[in-house]
Every structure is written in C-alpha cells, then in structure tokens.
Write an enzyme that holds these catalytic residues in place. Structure first.
Site, PDB file in Angstrom:
ATOM      1  N   SER A 231      68.225  27.304-112.492  1.00 52.90           N
ATOM      2  CA  SER A 231      68.610  25.908-112.695  1.00 52.90           C
ATOM      3  C   SER A 231      69.661  25.801-113.786  1.00 52.90           C
ATOM      4  O   SER A 231      69.734  26.655-114.684  1.00 52.90           O
ATOM      5  CB  SER A 231      67.396  25.070-113.104  1.00 52.90           C
ATOM      6  OG  SER A 231      67.103  25.236-114.487  1.00 52.90           O
ATOM      7  N   ASP A 232      70.486  24.755-113.690  1.00 56.72           N
ATOM      8  CA  ASP A 232      71.272  24.412-114.867  1.00 56.72           C
ATOM      9  C   ASP A 232      70.289  23.953-115.936  1.00 56.72           C
ATOM     10  O   ASP A 232      69.154  23.575-115.652  1.00 56.72           O
ATOM     11  CB  ASP A 232      72.302  23.322-114.529  1.00 56.72           C
ATOM     12  CG  ASP A 232      73.513  23.368-115.454  1.00 56.72           C
ATOM     13  OD1 ASP A 232      73.404  23.925-116.572  1.00 56.72           O
ATOM     14  OD2 ASP A 232      74.580  22.850-115.072  1.00 56.72           O
ATOM     15  N   TRP A 233      70.738  23.957-117.178  1.00 55.87           N
ATOM     16  CA  TRP A 233      69.836  23.732-118.305  1.00 55.87           C
ATOM     17  C   TRP A 233      69.419  22.251-118.368  1.00 55.87           C
ATOM     18  O   TRP A 233      70.176  21.392-118.789  1.00 55.87           O
ATOM     19  CB  TRP A 233      70.528  24.169-119.595  1.00 55.87           C
ATOM     20  CG  TRP A 233      70.301  25.599-119.978  1.00 55.87           C
ATOM     21  CD1 TRP A 233      69.832  26.033-121.187  1.00 55.87           C
ATOM     22  CD2 TRP A 233      70.505  26.789-119.207  1.00 55.87           C
ATOM     23  NE1 TRP A 233      69.732  27.419-121.204  1.00 55.87           N
ATOM     24  CE2 TRP A 233      70.137  27.904-120.000  1.00 55.87           C
ATOM     25  CE3 TRP A 233      70.946  27.023-117.906  1.00 55.87           C
ATOM     26  CZ2 TRP A 233      70.212  29.221-119.547  1.00 55.87           C
ATOM     27  CZ3 TRP A 233      71.016  28.332-117.452  1.00 55.87           C
ATOM     28  CH2 TRP A 233      70.657  29.403-118.253  1.00 55.87           C
ATOM     29  N   GLY A 234      68.180  21.984-117.915  1.00 54.60           N
ATOM     30  CA  GLY A 234      67.680  20.610-117.898  1.00 54.60           C
ATOM     31  C   GLY A 234      67.882  19.913-116.575  1.00 54.60           C
ATOM     32  O   GLY A 234      67.807  18.685-116.500  1.00 54.60           O
ATOM     33  N   ALA A 235      68.081  20.665-115.496  1.00 59.41           N
ATOM     34  CA  ALA A 235      68.391  20.062-114.197  1.00 59.41           C
ATOM     35  C   ALA A 235      67.172  19.908-113.290  1.00 59.41           C
ATOM     36  O   ALA A 235      67.303  19.438-112.169  1.00 59.41           O
ATOM     37  CB  ALA A 235      69.455  20.897-113.483  1.00 59.41           C
TER      38      ALA A 235
END
Length: 683
Positions: A231-235
C-alpha cells in the site's frame, strides 16, 4: 521457490504472519527472528535512496552514512529517450539501495501526465503510455539486478495531489486500459517488477489499495501477477476489504503499528472467525517468495555500494542527454569558451539546490552542482562569471516541529497551491532585485537567465493552480530582453510553464529539468558545446493549461470526484485530434547539428521499420528517430509506436532500425524528429 516458501509458512504462528504483512516501523515490516526471517526494509525513492529516519517517528537520524548519489528525476530520464540509460540509472539506484541495506526501493513512478499541474509530474516519465513503459521496464531490470525489488507506483489513475486520499476517479474502463494501465503492464510483464504500490485515490467506488477490480481481476487474474502488492503509506481504510483484496503489505505514516488495519484488527477478525487465516497465508507466501528471489535466506545475495565515482559519472551521463534545446533561432548556442570573457547569470535557479525538496523524492545528496558552479568551473577562471538573483521566492513560513510526512494524511492528503497574497515588502524586494539585474545585464557580453520552477511548486501533496511562472519572472524576463535581446534563457522544472509573455522575443531557450547532482556540469557542457544536446520532450509543452485536454474537456482537480471526460485524448493525442497548437510538441528537441532522413522501408516479417539518417551538419550528435502509426481505423491522428536513439558523427550516416510490435495493414507510418516534424511517410 514455491516449496521452500511453503515449508517456511508452515512453521509460522498467526502473530508472526500478521507481523509480516504490515509496517512494524515506518519503512519496514517485522521479521521472525527464531526462523531467521529478516524484516523487509524499504526506502523512497526514484531519484536516490532516501535518508534514514527514526523507526517510529519522522525525525531524521542525521548520521553521515546516508548521503547518496542524487539522480536526475524520471522526467529528465524520459527526455533522454534512451533505454540503455534507463537500465543504467535503475542499476545505480538498485546498487545504492542494496549498499544501504534496503530490500525494496519505492520506484519508479509510471503514472501518466494527464495535466501539467500535477505536483508529482517530475517523478513520472511521460504523457505517453508506450514511451513510459519502454523506459520503465529497463529501469526496473536495472534495479533488480542488485537483488533489490523495484516497487512500481502508484496503481492506478493517481494523476493529482489535490484530495489524493479521497478523490474518486471517474473514467471509462476502456480509457483506463488503453492510457493509464499499459505502463504498469509493461512494468510487471517486461520489467518483471517484484512489487507494485497501490494508489491513494478511489476508482469505481473503492480505494485502490483494497480494490477488487484493480488488484484481483486485472493484476492477479488477467496479468497473472504473483509479486507483492504494497500500500501507499496510509492508503488502507478498511480491515476486511484490505484483507480480502490482493494487497499484501499495509504501510502508513503513523507509529501505532499494531493498530494498522492489517495488524491487531485483522488478527481479531481471524480469531473471531470472520476472516479465514488462509487469506493471510497467501500474502505471507508471496512475501516469502519475494525474499527468496532477493536471496535474503542464503549467502548468494549481491552486495551494493553507494556514492561511487561510477555512479556519479552515470548521473552525469543521464543529465547530459536530458537537456532539451527548445529554440536556437540565431545559432547563439553553443557558446565558445575562448570568446567568452564576461558572463552574467541571472535567476535564483542558477544558485538553487533542488535535491532536498519535492516530498518523498527528497534526497540527502553527497553534493549538487548548481548551474552557477558548473559554468564557473567550466570556464576555469579565464572569464568573469557574475550572478544576480533577479527574483526571490515567497517569504519562508516558520518551520513546524513535525515533518511534513507526519501530517501527510491531513486535509485529504494534498491541495492546489494558490497564488501568494499581496505582500508589500516582498514586492519591494523583488522590484529591487529586478532593477539590479536589468542594470547589470546591460554591462555584460553574455547573459544567461536561469529560472523556472522549484520544489515549492513541483512537490508531493501539492498541485499548481496554473502554468504561470512564479515570483514575477515574466516581468523580469521581459525587462531583461529589452536591454539584452540575445539573452539565453534556461528553464528548470519538472513540468512545463506558460512562456507566452516572452517566448516570441527569445532567440534561445533551453529546458533543464531537475537533473541530479551533476546537473550544473551537464548544463554547462551543453551551453559551451562540449555536449551536443539530444534531449526530446517526453510530454507536450502547452502554451497554457487550458490547451491541455484534462482542463479543456475534463476536470482537474475536481472535487469529491474528478471526471476524465477527455477520455483517450491525453497529451499530443488531444492536440493532434483537435488541432491545438502547443508551445513545443511531444518529441521536440533541437541539436547543434542537422539530421536528414531518407530511404525508409518496412520489413514486415521482422516487424521493423528501417531508414537512413545522415548527419549533414558540423557537430557529432545523437538523434531520436520516432515512428508514429497513422491509421484510418484509429481514433487518433497518430500514435507513437517505436523509437530509436542513434549517435552519428558529422558527415556520416547510419541505418536505423526501429522495432514495432505490430504492423497492421492499411497503416501509414510517419517517421520523424518529433510528433510535428515528420520527415518520411511509409505505407
């Protein structure tokens, strides 16, 4: 590999498996010490391995062991149109990541440049999916040659920073598949990318990092991808959706690692019988196979290195070929060293350092050669080199206690930068700097303006409001041209700018990008003729943003959703179809020499187009032969289908072979030096 991974998986407890599928630090997962399973260590980014942070907060460690080679941005690499350089730049990044002890490097970014206003465009290659894929694939192979996984990003349709966490992309599936997905397909199929990063935005009603259509139907089933999805960071936003999707690892920017959606909340759902443990097993199995590919369990893993002389030389090679000569009407370039006695450089970008900005692309560079230093070094003390700032930025805000990334999930994750409010003291300062520069310009034989953008404008989390040059540069340039009409103008930036206020008055215009630690040397070599420019634009340079289809036909940046109403007509496809003249077209780039084209023919059996290119000028140089398909059955006027870069000495000729994937009947092939400089037609 499968059997080895399965044997390891059998020995893992649920807690251990859960630890492997989410961040246990800001840039790594948990290992399993009792079984010798190391954590998976990751790092940004596309222009060099990022500096080290504390494990659980965004405070930099600030030791001396994380200075690295600062590479040119992906837009600069794309401007080289050189597949070999793409491989070599990827290899530098991979070797440096391995040298820093990393397992995954979060690069490259292959999102299509839908609008010139997207703040992360400098991290991306092109508006064209074919060109993007042709350069991304060798870049990835270069990275992974060093037992480091590339992580191609951001999958998919992540084309703006404004409200990037929550904006929903409204796009026809056919358009998605033809324009926005092919570069990812090439990255995983031709490049063999071991990992892929999901995007922040929503697509078809669901966030990309827990999106069944993207991750299951397209990626796993259609493309048969068996790599790791990060995942992208916080996605990630939902435990069950993330777990049941084909996401493998959840990362974020906060230190509450055990509370990530795929951490304790997922463990509880499994223990309560709401989710089968087998879904975690699938994710862990893919992670283990990745580790085996990277030789993380044996003694065969390659060792890397960083900041080597060879890496710095490669950064210079890429920077040299990235410089694009946009105009040279009076033949003012190249300058002659022996005739240059007094040079004045005007503009903050002559002296600006760009490596330390841009968001997650920021680099702790060992050094960065500015244009001022590069030019002064190349003239070797035999000419006077003076500098005038000419303009200044907005007054800097007071620094906050927290790193920008710690706050990156606030306010939708990004916004559109608005014009600065009137500030009398700032206006007075700019007026003074402008008057000083104009006064000095009249006194010097050679005046070079070096302006453009910086990472206040080209940056993650930030889109531009328009294409206007910031800091009242238009006014400064116009006044300078009144006293120095032969002034050479150099623009530096990751996206095109509106140059209509002065473009007709300028004889000579050079585009320089964010060209890495050796950018200043490369620019100096081009200006003084030691290197013949060979860069070509990998994107359309519009006159203003309303000449771009995303703004003329679609929406950008939209609100809660953004409509891609322009459909297939992105970049030059739109300009050609609707006869909208750009400032500089896709594929454009001049040389100090002249190339002629002749004798083009098709080898249908080998799927090749062959032509002869002659260097009929006075300088050795490189040309990019571009081949565009023109078919009456196509929705496009033309479409890039092949290219080849070739170096030819002055007075010599070369037979150039361009490989084409398909040769349909009733198709005309346009061969030329740019999308609007077609030299030959082959039927």
């Amino acid at each position: 590999m499968q059997k080895q991974a399965e044997e390891i998986l059998k020995q893992l407890t649920l807690d251990e498996k859960i630890g492997m599928i989410h961040g246990a630090q800001l840039f790594q997962t948990a290992g399993v010490k009792r079984l010798g399973i190391p954590p998976l260590k990751m790092s940004d980014g596309p222009m060099g391995v990022r500096q080290e942070f504390e494990p659980d907060n965004w405070k930099t460690i600030d030791h001396t062991d994380d200075y690295v080679t600062y590479l040119p941005c992906n837009s600069a690499l794309a401007a080289t149109w050189n597949r070999n350089l793409a491989y070599e730049m990827g290899s530098v990044l991979g070797e440096e990541a391995r040298g820093r002890g990393k397992d995954v490097i979060l690069a490259p970014g292959v999102n299509i440049k839908r609008s010139p206003l997207c703040g992360r465009n400098f991290e991306y290659f092109s508006e064209d999916p074919y060109l993007t894929g042709e350069l991304a694939a060798p870049f990835i192979r270069g990275v992974q040659n060093w037992d480091v996984a590339a992580c191609v990003k951001h999958f998919a349709a992540n084309n703006q920073e404004t409200e990037r966490l929550w904006v929903e992309v409204e796009i026809d599936e056919e358009v998605l598949r033809e324009i926005y997905l092919p570069a990812f397909y090439d990255a995983v199929k031709k490049g063999g990318s071991y990992t892929i990063m999901g995007a922040y935005n929503l697509l078809y009603g669901e966030h990309c990092c827990q999106n069944d259509f993207l991750l299951n139907q397209v990626l796993r089933k259609e493309w048969e991808y068996d790599g790791v999805v990060i995942s992208d960071w916080g996605a990630v936003h939902d435990t069950e959706k993330a777990a049941l999707s084909q996401l493998d690892i959840e990362m974020s920017v906060t230190p509450d690692f055990d509370q990530y959606y795929m951490a304790e909340p997922l463990k509880k759902k499994i223990e309560d019988g709401e989710i089968e443990e087998s879904v975690v097993d699938e994710k862990v199995l893919r992670i283990l196979k990745l580790m085996i590919k990277l030789h993380m369990f044996d003694k065969e893993r390659k060792s890397g290195a960083y900041n080597t002389p060879e890496h710095r030389a490669k950064a210079l090679d890429v920077a040299r070929e990235s410089v694009v000569l946009l105009k040279n009407e009076e033949g003012l370039l190249p300058l002659k060293k022996e005739d240059t006695k007094r040079v004045l450089l005007i503009g903050e970008n002559a002296e600006c350092i760009h490596s330390n900005g841009g968001g997650s692309a920021e680099i702790k560079a060992l050094y960065e050669i500015s244009p001022l230093m590069g030019i002064k070094t190349h003239l070797g003390g035999n000419a006077e080199v003076a500098y005038a700032q000419g303009y200044c930025r907005e007054e800097k805000q007071e620094e906050q206690d927290t790193n920008w990334q710690e706050r990156s999930l606030e306010n939708g994750g990004g916004s559109t930068k608005t014009a600065e409010a009137g500030n009398q003291s700032l206006e007075e300062k700019r007026d003074q700097l402008r008057r000083e520069a104009v006064s000095l310009a009249a006194e010097y034989d050679t005046v070079i303006y070096i302006g453009g953008l910086n990472h206040d404008h080209d940056s993650e989390g930030n889109d531009r409001e328009n294409m206007k040059l910031p800091y009242e540069q238009d006014l400064l340039i116009k006044e300078l041209l009144l006293v120095k009409p032969d002034m050479i103008v150099v623009m530096i930036g990751g996206s095109p700018v509106d140059m209509t206020a002065w473009i007709e008055q300028v004889y000579t215009l050079v585009w320089g990008w964010y060209a890495g630690m050796e950018g200043g040397n490369a620019l100096a070599e081009v200006l003084f003729g030691e290197i013949n420019p060979s860069g070509k634009l990998p994107e359309t340079f519009y006159k203003n943003h309303m000449d771009c289809s995303a703004h003329a036909l679609g929406e950008f940046p939209g609100g809660k959703s953004v409509a891609y109403s322009e459909g297939f007509y992105v970049g030059y496809r739109y300009n050609d179809k609707y006869d909208v003249a750009p400032a500089f077209c896709f594929g454009h780039g001049l040389s100090y020499t002249i190339f002629s084209y002749e004798n083009a023919w098709l080898d249908r059996e080998q799927k090749k187009l062959i032509c002869t290119v002659k260097n009929v000028g006075q300088y050795d140089g490189a040309e990019v032969v571009q081949v565009y398909e023109r078919s009456k059955d196509s929705r496009y006027v033309q479409e890039l289908k092949g290219f080849e870069k070739v170096f030819i000495k002055a007075g010599e000729a070369a037979e150039v072979t361009v490989t084409l994937e398909e040769l349909p009947e009733d198709t005309v092939w346009a061969v030329g030096s740019s999308s609007r400089d077609i030299r030959l037609i082959v039927e």
